[in-house]
Design a protein around this motif. Structure first.
Motif, PDB file in Angstrom:
ATOM      1  N   VAL A  32      10.063   7.952   7.530  1.00 30.27           N
ATOM      2  CA  VAL A  32       8.796   7.978   8.406  1.00 30.27           C
ATOM      3  C   VAL A  32       8.556   6.374   8.654  1.00 30.27           C
ATOM      4  O   VAL A  32       8.530   5.519   7.661  1.00 30.27           O
ATOM      5  CB  VAL A  32       7.826   8.466   7.721  1.00 30.27           C
ATOM      6  CG1 VAL A  32       6.537   8.099   8.215  1.00 30.27           C
ATOM      7  CG2 VAL A  32       8.058   9.794   7.478  1.00 30.27           C
ATOM      8  N   THR A  33       8.205   5.960   9.878  1.00 32.05           N
ATOM      9  CA  THR A  33       8.034   4.553  10.084  1.00 32.05           C
ATOM     10  C   THR A  33       6.464   4.484  10.973  1.00 32.05           C
ATOM     11  O   THR A  33       6.085   5.359  11.459  1.00 32.05           O
ATOM     12  CB  THR A  33       8.982   3.805  11.027  1.00 32.05           C
ATOM     13  OG1 THR A  33       8.942   4.666  12.384  1.00 32.05           O
ATOM     14  CG2 THR A  33      10.444   4.139  10.709  1.00 32.05           C
ATOM     15  N   VAL A  34       5.981   3.205  10.707  1.00 27.71           N
ATOM     16  CA  VAL A  34       4.815   3.162  11.396  1.00 27.71           C
ATOM     17  C   VAL A  34       4.547   1.468  11.457  1.00 27.71           C
ATOM     18  O   VAL A  34       4.938   0.720  10.657  1.00 27.71           O
ATOM     19  CB  VAL A  34       3.446   3.413  10.288  1.00 27.71           C
ATOM     20  CG1 VAL A  34       3.483   2.572   9.140  1.00 27.71           C
ATOM     21  CG2 VAL A  34       2.098   3.252  11.233  1.00 27.71           C
ATOM     22  N   GLN A  35       3.852   1.270  12.869  1.00 27.52           N
ATOM     23  CA  GLN A  35       3.939  -0.563  12.938  1.00 27.52           C
ATOM     24  C   GLN A  35       2.795  -0.824  12.454  1.00 27.52           C
ATOM     25  O   GLN A  35       1.684  -0.031  12.337  1.00 27.52           O
ATOM     26  CB  GLN A  35       4.053  -0.581  14.680  1.00 27.52           C
ATOM     27  CG  GLN A  35       5.409  -0.162  14.999  1.00 27.52           C
ATOM     28  CD  GLN A  35       5.582  -0.455  16.401  1.00 27.52           C
ATOM     29  OE1 GLN A  35       4.779  -1.285  17.165  1.00 27.52           O
ATOM     30  NE2 GLN A  35       6.959  -0.344  17.074  1.00 27.52           N
TER      31      GLN A  35
ATOM     32  N   GLY B 152     -17.754 -15.424   3.206  1.00 21.12           N
ATOM     33  CA  GLY B 152     -16.716 -14.291   3.274  1.00 21.12           C
ATOM     34  C   GLY B 152     -16.152 -14.019   4.790  1.00 21.12           C
ATOM     35  O   GLY B 152     -17.110 -14.163   5.539  1.00 21.12           O
ATOM     36  N   GLN B 153     -15.010 -13.986   4.800  1.00 21.95           N
ATOM     37  CA  GLN B 153     -14.288 -13.610   5.945  1.00 21.95           C
ATOM     38  C   GLN B 153     -13.326 -12.692   6.234  1.00 21.95           C
ATOM     39  O   GLN B 153     -12.932 -12.159   5.020  1.00 21.95           O
ATOM     40  CB  GLN B 153     -13.629 -14.990   6.560  1.00 21.95           C
ATOM     41  CG  GLN B 153     -14.463 -16.232   6.398  1.00 21.95           C
ATOM     42  CD  GLN B 153     -13.432 -17.593   6.873  1.00 21.95           C
ATOM     43  OE1 GLN B 153     -12.493 -17.734   6.159  1.00 21.95           O
ATOM     44  NE2 GLN B 153     -13.804 -18.117   7.872  1.00 21.95           N
ATOM     45  N   THR B 154     -13.333 -11.874   7.188  1.00 21.45           N
ATOM     46  CA  THR B 154     -12.832 -10.514   7.442  1.00 21.45           C
ATOM     47  C   THR B 154     -11.741 -10.458   8.587  1.00 21.45           C
ATOM     48  O   THR B 154     -11.765 -11.563   9.700  1.00 21.45           O
ATOM     49  CB  THR B 154     -13.839  -9.546   7.651  1.00 21.45           C
ATOM     50  OG1 THR B 154     -14.379  -9.721   8.843  1.00 21.45           O
ATOM     51  CG2 THR B 154     -14.742  -9.324   6.549  1.00 21.45           C
ATOM     52  N   PHE B 155     -10.785  -9.877   8.306  1.00 24.34           N
ATOM     53  CA  PHE B 155      -9.696  -9.404   9.291  1.00 24.34           C
ATOM     54  C   PHE B 155      -9.363  -7.978   9.167  1.00 24.34           C
ATOM     55  O   PHE B 155      -9.667  -7.470   7.977  1.00 24.34           O
ATOM     56  CB  PHE B 155      -8.718 -10.297   9.386  1.00 24.34           C
ATOM     57  CG  PHE B 155      -7.706 -10.259   8.130  1.00 24.34           C
ATOM     58  CD1 PHE B 155      -6.373  -9.214   8.089  1.00 24.34           C
ATOM     59  CD2 PHE B 155      -7.863 -11.175   7.187  1.00 24.34           C
ATOM     60  CE1 PHE B 155      -5.484  -9.361   7.038  1.00 24.34           C
ATOM     61  CE2 PHE B 155      -6.914 -10.948   5.856  1.00 24.34           C
ATOM     62  CZ  PHE B 155      -5.931 -10.223   5.957  1.00 24.34           C
ATOM     63  N   SER B 156      -8.513  -7.295   9.998  1.00 26.79           N
ATOM     64  CA  SER B 156      -8.383  -6.060   9.806  1.00 26.79           C
ATOM     65  C   SER B 156      -6.665  -5.825   9.930  1.00 26.79           C
ATOM     66  O   SER B 156      -5.997  -6.524  10.607  1.00 26.79           O
ATOM     67  CB  SER B 156      -9.002  -5.224  10.893  1.00 26.79           C
ATOM     68  OG  SER B 156     -10.149  -4.965  10.777  1.00 26.79           O
ATOM     69  N   VAL B 157      -6.463  -4.833   9.171  1.00 24.27           N
ATOM     70  CA  VAL B 157      -5.006  -4.515   9.134  1.00 24.27           C
ATOM     71  C   VAL B 157      -4.902  -3.125  10.008  1.00 24.27           C
ATOM     72  O   VAL B 157      -5.561  -2.040   9.554  1.00 24.27           O
ATOM     73  CB  VAL B 157      -4.095  -4.396   8.093  1.00 24.27           C
ATOM     74  CG1 VAL B 157      -2.542  -3.684   8.180  1.00 24.27           C
ATOM     75  CG2 VAL B 157      -4.052  -5.747   7.291  1.00 24.27           C
ATOM     76  N   VAL B 158      -4.231  -2.818  11.310  1.00 22.48           N
ATOM     77  CA  VAL B 158      -4.253  -1.452  11.919  1.00 22.48           C
ATOM     78  C   VAL B 158      -2.972  -0.875  12.006  1.00 22.48           C
ATOM     79  O   VAL B 158      -1.720  -1.832  12.472  1.00 22.48           O
ATOM     80  CB  VAL B 158      -4.484  -2.103  13.278  1.00 22.48           C
ATOM     81  CG1 VAL B 158      -5.007  -0.836  14.149  1.00 22.48           C
ATOM     82  CG2 VAL B 158      -6.227  -2.672  13.138  1.00 22.48           C
ATOM     83  N   LEU B 159      -2.603   0.045  11.754  1.00 20.99           N
ATOM     84  CA  LEU B 159      -1.590   1.042  11.827  1.00 20.99           C
ATOM     85  C   LEU B 159      -1.343   1.527  13.467  1.00 20.99           C
ATOM     86  O   LEU B 159      -2.333   2.003  14.029  1.00 20.99           O
ATOM     87  CB  LEU B 159      -1.490   2.108  11.000  1.00 20.99           C
ATOM     88  CG  LEU B 159      -1.493   1.542   9.567  1.00 20.99           C
ATOM     89  CD1 LEU B 159      -1.269   2.933   8.352  1.00 20.99           C
ATOM     90  CD2 LEU B 159      -0.484   0.633   9.106  1.00 20.99           C
ATOM     91  N   SER B 160      -0.290   1.707  13.832  1.00 19.65           N
ATOM     92  CA  SER B 160       0.208   2.292  15.089  1.00 19.65           C
ATOM     93  C   SER B 160       1.644   2.661  15.292  1.00 19.65           C
ATOM     94  O   SER B 160       2.358   2.238  14.613  1.00 19.65           O
ATOM     95  CB  SER B 160      -0.227   1.153  16.368  1.00 19.65           C
ATOM     96  OG  SER B 160       0.771   0.074  16.315  1.00 19.65           O
ATOM     97  N   ALA B 161       1.811   3.720  16.321  1.00 18.90           N
ATOM     98  CA  ALA B 161       3.103   4.027  16.558  1.00 18.90           C
ATOM     99  C   ALA B 161       3.867   4.743  15.619  1.00 18.90           C
ATOM    100  O   ALA B 161       4.960   4.218  15.185  1.00 18.90           O
ATOM    101  CB  ALA B 161       3.783   2.936  17.344  1.00 18.90           C
ATOM    102  N   PRO B 162       3.220   5.710  14.901  1.00 19.28           N
ATOM    103  CA  PRO B 162       3.944   6.423  13.817  1.00 19.28           C
ATOM    104  C   PRO B 162       5.378   7.189  14.306  1.00 19.28           C
ATOM    105  O   PRO B 162       5.143   7.758  15.358  1.00 19.28           O
ATOM    106  CB  PRO B 162       2.967   7.307  13.126  1.00 19.28           C
ATOM    107  CG  PRO B 162       2.120   7.727  14.165  1.00 19.28           C
ATOM    108  CD  PRO B 162       1.981   6.464  15.081  1.00 19.28           C
ATOM    109  N   THR B 163       6.325   7.474  13.712  1.00 19.91           N
ATOM    110  CA  THR B 163       7.331   8.328  13.708  1.00 19.91           C
ATOM    111  C   THR B 163       7.738   9.201  12.559  1.00 19.91           C
ATOM    112  O   THR B 163       7.550   8.634  11.251  1.00 19.91           O
ATOM    113  CB  THR B 163       8.568   7.576  14.425  1.00 19.91           C
ATOM    114  OG1 THR B 163       9.137   6.874  12.969  1.00 19.91           O
ATOM    115  CG2 THR B 163       8.553   6.787  15.363  1.00 19.91           C
ATOM    116  N   GLY B 164       7.686  10.441  12.696  1.00 23.01           N
ATOM    117  CA  GLY B 164       7.936  11.295  11.504  1.00 23.01           C
ATOM    118  C   GLY B 164       6.576  11.767  11.032  1.00 23.01           C
ATOM    119  O   GLY B 164       6.620  12.322   9.990  1.00 23.01           O
TER     120      GLY B 164
ATOM    121  N   ALA C  71      -6.760   4.554   9.990  1.00 27.65           N
ATOM    122  CA  ALA C  71      -5.666   3.873  10.259  1.00 27.65           C
ATOM    123  C   ALA C  71      -5.883   2.332  10.292  1.00 27.65           C
ATOM    124  O   ALA C  71      -4.988   1.725  10.666  1.00 27.65           O
ATOM    125  CB  ALA C  71      -5.310   4.363  12.050  1.00 27.65           C
ATOM    126  N   THR C  72      -7.059   1.929   9.981  1.00 28.87           N
ATOM    127  CA  THR C  72      -7.504   0.458   9.948  1.00 28.87           C
ATOM    128  C   THR C  72      -7.977   0.301   8.525  1.00 28.87           C
ATOM    129  O   THR C  72      -8.917   1.195   7.903  1.00 28.87           O
ATOM    130  CB  THR C  72      -8.694   0.137  10.918  1.00 28.87           C
ATOM    131  OG1 THR C  72      -8.030   0.414  12.140  1.00 28.87           O
ATOM    132  CG2 THR C  72      -8.827  -1.044  11.056  1.00 28.87           C
TER     133      THR C  72
END
Length: 283
Positions: free
Chosen positions: A22-25, A72-84, A91-92
Motif C-alpha cells: 500500500v502506498t500513499v504520498q 508556538g508554530q505549526t505546519f501540517s502533514v497531508v496524505l494524498s494519492a493512496p494505492t491499495g 488525512a492531515t
C-alpha cells in the motif's frame, strides 16, 4: 514537540493489514511555521510504502533549532494519492513546534554628562534582550532618583519601551537638566517591572539600571583677603588670617590643601603678600 528535539515523527497507520503493498504520498504544508527556516519540507512526491502485513509507518520531518525566541508554530502533514487503500477522514496531522529559547530582558547602566547652557539634554538607558524575538517586546519601567532629584536634575515621561521584532535593544529616554551648580556625581535608577510579548514569554532578569550624571560645572576658589593683627610687643603668637572663598555655594563639601614654610611665610607677611589661610610665629 520541542524545537530542540530535531525531528517531528508523524504516525501513519492502516486500519487492517494488507496482503499487497500500500502506498500513499505525503507533503508538509506551512502554517505559522515556515519551510526552510522552521522545518525541512519533504521532497515533492514523497511516498510511504506499507509492505504486506505492515500497519504502521512514520514520516520524519526535520525541525530547525534556531536561536530566535518564538511563539508556538505549526505546519501540517497531508496524505494524498493512496494505492491499495483509501484515505480515511484523518488525512492531515497538525504539528506544533514548541520553542525552547528563553527570552530575557536586561536594563543596562549608563553615564551622562550634565551639559551647560541651561535647558534639558536627552540621554538614553539601554534595555536589551538576550536573543532576537519574532515579536515585539514591551517593557514597563519607572525612573526614580537616588541622589539625583526628579525635576531638578532629570525628567522622564514615558513608562514603556518597545523592542521591535528582530531587534535586540530599546532605549529609555531621560532628560538631564543642565544647571550651573557645581555638584558631585548624582544617580538615578531605571527599574523594569515587567515585559510582555505576542511571541515567546519574556522574563526580566536584570531589572535595575543605574545612570550616573556627571557634573561639568567647575568650582572656583579664590583667596579673598588678608587680615593681620599687630605683631605685638610681648612674647606669644600673632595670627595672620587669609580668607578663602568659593565662587558659588557648593552642594558637597569642598576641601583645599595648603602649605606655607614658616620662615618664608614670616618674610612674606612683612611684605604684605601671603598665600595661606593662617600663619603663626612663636617668639
Amino acid at each position: 514537540m520541542g524545537e530542540g528535539s530535531g525531528v517531528a515523527m508523524v504516525r501513519v497507520t492502516l486500519s487492517v493489514p494488507s496482503a499487497v503493498p500500500v502506498t500513499v504520498q505525503y507533503a508538509a504544508v506551512a502554517g505559522t511555521a515556515a519551510a526552510g527556516s522552521d522545518y525541512t519540507a519533504p521532497l515533492a512526491g514523497a511516498t510511504l510504502t506499507f509492505a504486506p502485513g505492515t500497519t504502521e509507518l512514520f514520516i520524519a520531518v526535520p525541525i530547525v533549532d534556531d536561536l530566535v525566541a518564538e511563539a508556538g508554530q505549526t505546519f501540517s502533514v497531508v496524505l494524498s494519492a493512496p494505492t491499495g487503500a483509501a484515505l480515511s477522514g484523518a488525512a492531515t496531522a497538525v504539528v506544533t513546534i514548541v520553542d525552547d529559547d528563553a527570552l530575557e530582558v536586561y536594563v543596562d547602566d549608563a553615564t551622562f554628562t550634565e551639559g551647560s547652557g541651561g535647558g534639558t539634554v536627552s540621554e538614553t538607558v539601554t534595555v536589551r534582550l538576550n536573543r532576537l524575538s519574532d515579536a515585539a517586546v514591551t517593557v514597563t519601567y519607572a525612573v526614580t532618583g537616588k541622589t539625583a532629584t526628579a525635576g531638578a536634575d532629570f525628567t522622564s515621561g514615558a513608562t514603556t519601551v518597545v523592542i521591535a521584532a528582530g531587534a535586540l535593544t530599546g532605549a529609555v529616554t531621560v532628560g538631564v537638566v543642565a544647571d550651573a551648580d557645581a555638584e558631585g556625581p548624582e544617580t538615578l535608577e531605571v527599574v523594569a517591572s515587567g515585559a510582555v510579548s505576542a511571541g515567546a514569554p519574556a522574563t526580566v532578569v536584570r531589572a535595575t539600571g543605574v545612570a550616573t550624571i556627571l557634573d561639568d560645572d567647575s568650582q572656583q576658589i579664590n583667596v579673598a583677603g588678608l587680615t593681620v593683627v599687630g605683631e605685638g610687643s610681648g612674647a606669644g603668637t600673632t595670627t595672620a588670617t587669609v580668607t578663602v572663598r568659593l565662587a558659588q555655594p557648593a552642594t558637597v563639601p569642598v576641601t583645599v590643601d595648603y602649605a606655607t614654610p614658616l620662615d618664608e611665610a614670616w618674610t612674606l607677611l612683612h611684605q604684605h603678600h601671603i598665600q595661606a589661610l593662617a600663619v603663626k610665629k612663636t617668639r
